[in-house]
Design a protein around this motif. Structure first.
Motif, PDB file in Angstrom:
ATOM      1  N   TYR A 101      69.866 -19.712  85.097  1.00 32.03           N
ATOM      2  CA  TYR A 101      69.753 -19.589  83.562  1.00 32.03           C
ATOM      3  C   TYR A 101      69.397 -20.958  82.759  1.00 32.03           C
ATOM      4  O   TYR A 101      68.942 -20.958  81.786  1.00 32.03           O
ATOM      5  N   PHE A 102      69.997 -21.962  83.570  1.00 29.24           N
ATOM      6  CA  PHE A 102      69.325 -23.435  83.031  1.00 29.24           C
ATOM      7  C   PHE A 102      67.943 -23.282  82.965  1.00 29.24           C
ATOM      8  O   PHE A 102      67.373 -23.688  82.025  1.00 29.24           O
ATOM      9  N   THR A 103      67.346 -22.993  83.923  1.00 32.14           N
ATOM     10  CA  THR A 103      65.694 -22.959  84.151  1.00 32.14           C
ATOM     11  C   THR A 103      65.095 -21.890  83.144  1.00 32.14           C
ATOM     12  O   THR A 103      64.159 -22.064  82.362  1.00 32.14           O
ATOM     13  N   GLU A 104      66.056 -20.868  82.711  1.00 30.32           N
ATOM     14  CA  GLU A 104      65.451 -19.851  81.608  1.00 30.32           C
ATOM     15  C   GLU A 104      65.623 -20.567  80.453  1.00 30.32           C
ATOM     16  O   GLU A 104      64.843 -20.206  79.454  1.00 30.32           O
ATOM     17  N   GLY A 105      66.866 -21.149  80.013  1.00 36.16           N
ATOM     18  CA  GLY A 105      66.741 -21.877  78.774  1.00 36.16           C
ATOM     19  C   GLY A 105      65.602 -22.836  78.683  1.00 36.16           C
ATOM     20  O   GLY A 105      65.124 -22.975  77.475  1.00 36.16           O
ATOM     21  N   VAL A 106      64.960 -23.635  79.449  1.00 42.20           N
ATOM     22  CA  VAL A 106      64.042 -24.324  79.403  1.00 42.20           C
ATOM     23  C   VAL A 106      62.947 -23.495  79.169  1.00 42.20           C
ATOM     24  O   VAL A 106      62.031 -23.964  78.213  1.00 42.20           O
ATOM     25  N   GLY A 107      62.643 -22.360  79.971  1.00 46.11           N
ATOM     26  CA  GLY A 107      61.443 -21.499  79.712  1.00 46.11           C
ATOM     27  C   GLY A 107      61.433 -20.961  78.301  1.00 46.11           C
ATOM     28  O   GLY A 107      60.481 -20.782  77.685  1.00 46.11           O
ATOM     29  N   MET A 108      62.671 -20.439  77.958  1.00 47.95           N
ATOM     30  CA  MET A 108      62.660 -19.930  76.744  1.00 47.95           C
ATOM     31  C   MET A 108      62.337 -20.853  75.350  1.00 47.95           C
ATOM     32  O   MET A 108      61.505 -20.550  74.706  1.00 47.95           O
ATOM     33  N   VAL A 109      62.751 -22.053  75.454  1.00 53.56           N
ATOM     34  CA  VAL A 109      63.178 -23.047  74.313  1.00 53.56           C
ATOM     35  C   VAL A 109      61.584 -23.466  73.933  1.00 53.56           C
ATOM     36  O   VAL A 109      61.264 -24.024  72.815  1.00 53.56           O
ATOM     37  N   GLN A 130      57.282 -13.950  82.566  1.00 54.90           N
ATOM     38  CA  GLN A 130      57.352 -15.091  81.659  1.00 54.90           C
ATOM     39  C   GLN A 130      56.468 -16.318  82.142  1.00 54.90           C
ATOM     40  O   GLN A 130      55.907 -16.922  81.147  1.00 54.90           O
ATOM     41  N   VAL A 131      56.559 -16.618  83.314  1.00 55.70           N
ATOM     42  CA  VAL A 131      55.855 -17.698  83.790  1.00 55.70           C
ATOM     43  C   VAL A 131      54.184 -17.318  83.216  1.00 55.70           C
ATOM     44  O   VAL A 131      53.460 -18.156  82.951  1.00 55.70           O
ATOM     45  N   ALA A 144      50.360 -30.011  79.418  1.00 53.54           N
ATOM     46  CA  ALA A 144      51.391 -30.508  80.504  1.00 53.54           C
ATOM     47  C   ALA A 144      52.811 -30.124  80.292  1.00 53.54           C
ATOM     48  O   ALA A 144      53.381 -29.819  81.299  1.00 53.54           O
ATOM     49  N   ALA A 145      52.979 -29.959  79.029  1.00 53.59           N
ATOM     50  CA  ALA A 145      54.583 -29.378  78.848  1.00 53.59           C
ATOM     51  C   ALA A 145      54.433 -28.098  79.249  1.00 53.59           C
ATOM     52  O   ALA A 145      55.576 -27.438  79.873  1.00 53.59           O
ATOM     53  N   LEU A 146      53.507 -27.030  79.174  1.00 53.57           N
ATOM     54  CA  LEU A 146      53.643 -25.643  79.473  1.00 53.57           C
ATOM     55  C   LEU A 146      53.297 -25.665  81.166  1.00 53.57           C
ATOM     56  O   LEU A 146      54.257 -24.839  81.673  1.00 53.57           O
ATOM     57  N   TYR A 147      52.885 -26.409  81.695  1.00 56.03           N
ATOM     58  CA  TYR A 147      52.685 -26.518  83.403  1.00 56.03           C
ATOM     59  C   TYR A 147      54.103 -26.854  83.770  1.00 56.03           C
ATOM     60  O   TYR A 147      54.456 -26.218  84.538  1.00 56.03           O
ATOM     61  N   LEU A 148      54.882 -27.998  83.373  1.00 55.68           N
ATOM     62  CA  LEU A 148      56.149 -28.262  83.644  1.00 55.68           C
ATOM     63  C   LEU A 148      57.229 -27.135  83.551  1.00 55.68           C
ATOM     64  O   LEU A 148      58.023 -26.934  84.355  1.00 55.68           O
ATOM     65  N   THR A 149      57.179 -26.444  82.370  1.00 58.85           N
ATOM     66  CA  THR A 149      57.793 -25.464  81.969  1.00 58.85           C
ATOM     67  C   THR A 149      57.641 -24.401  83.022  1.00 58.85           C
ATOM     68  O   THR A 149      58.844 -23.848  83.512  1.00 58.85           O
ATOM     69  N   ALA A 150      56.532 -23.991  83.300  1.00 57.34           N
ATOM     70  CA  ALA A 150      56.240 -22.756  84.126  1.00 57.34           C
ATOM     71  C   ALA A 150      57.011 -23.267  85.433  1.00 57.34           C
ATOM     72  O   ALA A 150      57.335 -22.353  86.183  1.00 57.34           O
ATOM     73  N   PHE A 151      56.594 -24.517  85.986  1.00 58.89           N
ATOM     74  CA  PHE A 151      57.310 -24.898  87.259  1.00 58.89           C
ATOM     75  C   PHE A 151      58.657 -24.785  87.376  1.00 58.89           C
ATOM     76  O   PHE A 151      59.528 -24.314  88.313  1.00 58.89           O
ATOM     77  N   ILE A 152      59.556 -25.210  86.249  1.00 59.13           N
ATOM     78  CA  ILE A 152      60.880 -25.169  86.228  1.00 59.13           C
ATOM     79  C   ILE A 152      61.312 -23.655  86.206  1.00 59.13           C
ATOM     80  O   ILE A 152      62.490 -23.204  86.931  1.00 59.13           O
ATOM     81  N   VAL A 153      60.689 -22.593  85.565  1.00 54.26           N
ATOM     82  CA  VAL A 153      61.103 -21.250  85.591  1.00 54.26           C
ATOM     83  C   VAL A 153      60.696 -20.805  86.966  1.00 54.26           C
ATOM     84  O   VAL A 153      61.755 -19.854  87.592  1.00 54.26           O
ATOM     85  N   CYS A 154      59.815 -20.979  87.378  1.00 57.05           N
ATOM     86  CA  CYS A 154      59.726 -20.803  88.942  1.00 57.05           C
ATOM     87  C   CYS A 154      60.920 -21.376  89.789  1.00 57.05           C
ATOM     88  O   CYS A 154      61.325 -20.450  90.963  1.00 57.05           O
ATOM     89  N   CYS A 155      61.229 -22.395  89.682  1.00 55.96           N
ATOM     90  CA  CYS A 155      62.386 -22.878  90.312  1.00 55.96           C
ATOM     91  C   CYS A 155      63.660 -21.864  90.349  1.00 55.96           C
ATOM     92  O   CYS A 155      64.370 -21.555  91.171  1.00 55.96           O
ATOM     93  N   GLY A 156      63.730 -21.353  88.950  1.00 59.58           N
ATOM     94  CA  GLY A 156      64.821 -20.378  88.628  1.00 59.58           C
ATOM     95  C   GLY A 156      64.662 -18.973  89.556  1.00 59.58           C
ATOM     96  O   GLY A 156      65.582 -18.351  89.977  1.00 59.58           O
ATOM     97  N   ASP A 162      67.178  -8.382  90.875  1.00 57.82           N
ATOM     98  CA  ASP A 162      65.808  -8.076  91.233  1.00 57.82           C
ATOM     99  C   ASP A 162      64.940  -7.842  89.794  1.00 57.82           C
ATOM    100  O   ASP A 162      63.837  -8.397  89.812  1.00 57.82           O
ATOM    101  N   ILE A 163      65.633  -7.506  88.653  1.00 54.10           N
ATOM    102  CA  ILE A 163      65.006  -7.305  87.517  1.00 54.10           C
ATOM    103  C   ILE A 163      64.821  -8.504  86.736  1.00 54.10           C
ATOM    104  O   ILE A 163      63.813  -9.002  86.269  1.00 54.10           O
ATOM    105  N   MET A 164      65.694  -9.433  87.011  1.00 51.70           N
ATOM    106  CA  MET A 164      65.815 -10.960  86.545  1.00 51.70           C
ATOM    107  C   MET A 164      64.328 -11.478  86.994  1.00 51.70           C
ATOM    108  O   MET A 164      63.682 -12.288  86.380  1.00 51.70           O
ATOM    109  N   ILE A 165      64.294 -11.492  88.425  1.00 47.98           N
ATOM    110  CA  ILE A 165      63.258 -12.182  89.129  1.00 47.98           C
ATOM    111  C   ILE A 165      61.935 -11.737  88.474  1.00 47.98           C
ATOM    112  O   ILE A 165      61.036 -12.241  88.294  1.00 47.98           O
ATOM    113  N   VAL A 166      61.678 -10.222  88.253  1.00 49.87           N
ATOM    114  CA  VAL A 166      60.449  -9.661  87.874  1.00 49.87           C
ATOM    115  C   VAL A 166      60.429 -10.151  86.345  1.00 49.87           C
ATOM    116  O   VAL A 166      59.089 -10.567  86.138  1.00 49.87           O
TER     117      VAL A 166
END
Length: 396
Positions: free
Chosen positions: A217-225, A283-284, A363-375, A274-278
């Protein structure tokens, strides 16, 4: 019916309006008004600081909510939170002092946490004789309504006045009306002191599954904000799309309204992980669209994917965490929201630094997408290793 404190329809309406106040007025109105404020008052660097300080308040409120012991205290702090959301919005309407703005966004964040975390726990506790997974999907649709309603109020004001301070005033007035209704409905009958149920701080709820859920959920906080703070300006900054950012943000709200109900029904039919992953995978895709295309339709799709996923993910994580906590849903709701809040504090700051370095958002969007992938990988790990599987029965 709608003034009966024990009626499920009234409870859900009050919960939705509380989200409009806490999330729409106290948070997402800032995103709607950001392009106008950047033209007349704010720098992009200070906007990033204001976004982060708002989430510091949100983080502190989320952590504070974990330690609220009884239901009447929850109601009291829920009402205080709604009042803070309204008062801090009024402050933005009447001052341009940077210090006051920082304090305003800090306390608005705390109020938003009370409205979302504590308010959602009250809604979950009050709902009677219904499928709570589906009902909470309706409740969390208020996140989509919060974007839509705050954006429409802003647009309505801008029809008659281009002054963003007038928009903050109108938002505060609307928020006060909604807050009065929510504060009235989302309460409980008075009980004597010996009847009040108090929930102790339960360390046993800190299971490996809950810890991994909080990290995801931390990684999703990054992806969201990132998109929640900058999406209109991201779209406006693309070649040929200046002025279209507001439409992308409106698409976020429209997509968000039905998304919670759809995602929660899917979670009920299949399973939440499963639904969270999808949802996070979609979102990525939405995060990356502005990095490779300046097509208006694709960027509207980016807004739609963002609205459809981040709002659904809040409902999925919060509902799943509330179920794991049992009789004290605010405990894990507050814990994972605190992790979400840390992501929200960090993300605007690295975005501002990367924007200053590279002069665009890529660059900010690339890093954000990577962090959400970690989630996504964290949720896959939890699914494979931390969730008990039913025993296999060998049939003769």
């Amino acid at each position: 019916m709608f003034f009966d404190r024990n009626n499920n329809a009234a409870i859900l309406l009050a919960g939705i309006l509380a989200l409009v106040v806490g999330v729409g007025v106290a948070r997402f109105a800032f995103t709607s008004l950001l392009p106008s404020m950047l033209e007349n008052h704010l720098s992009i660097a200070f906007a990033g600081v204001l976004a982060s300080i708002n989430y510091v308040g949100y983080l502190s409120g989320s952590i504070f909510s974990i330690f609220i012991k009884d239901i009447h205290a929850k109601v009291r702090f829920f009402r205080i939170g709604l009042a803070l959301c309204v008062i801090t919005s009024l402050l933005l309407a009447f001052t341009e002092n940077n210090t006051l703005w920082l304090l305003s966004r800090l306390f608005a964040g705390f109020g938003a946490a009370m409205a979302l975390v504590v308010g959602s726990a009250i809604v979950m506790s009050k709902l009677q004789n219904t499928n709570k997974t589906k009902a909470m999907g309706i409740h969390f649709s208020g996140l989509g309504f919060s974007i839509l309603v705050s954006d429409l109020i802003m647009r309505g004001v801008f029809t008659y006045s281009a002054n963003w301070q007038h928009a903050w005033l109108a938002l505060a007035i609307a928020g006060a009306i909604f807050a009065c209704y929510s504060g009235y409905i989302l309460s409980f009958e008075k009980q004597s002191a010996d009847q009040v149920i108090k929930h102790k701080f339960d360390k046993s709820l800190f299971t490996p599954l809950v810890i991994v859920l909080a990290l995801a959920y931390f990684t999703e906080g990054v992806g969201m904000v990132v998109q929640a703070t900058f999406l209109p300006d991201i779209v406006n900054s693309l070649p040929g799309l200046d002025g279209y950012g507001g439409y992308a943000w409106l698409a976020v709200g429209l997509a968000g309204i039905p998304s919670c109900i759809i995602w929660m029904r899917l979670a009920h039919k299949y399973n939440s992980i499963d639904i969270m992953i999808v949802a996070m995978a979609l979102q990525v895709v939405g995060i990356l669209i502005p990095t490779f295309s300046a097509n208006i339709y694709l960027n509207l799709v980016s807004g739609i994917l963002f609205g459809a996923t981040f709002i659904g993910l809040v409902s999925l994580f919060m509902n799943y965490g509330g179920q794991l906590a049992g009789k004290n849903p605010v405990f894990i709701m507050g814990l994972i929201t605190a992790a979400y809040g840390v992501g929200q504090v960090v993300a605007p700051l690295y975005c501002v630094a990367l924007i200053a370095e590279f002069k665009n958002y890529n660059a900010a969007l690339y890093l954000t997408a990577f962090i959400v992938c970690c989630g996504i990988f964290l949720l896959k790990y939890a699914q494979a290793n931390l969730i008990a599987k039913p025993p296999i029965v060998n049939e003769a």
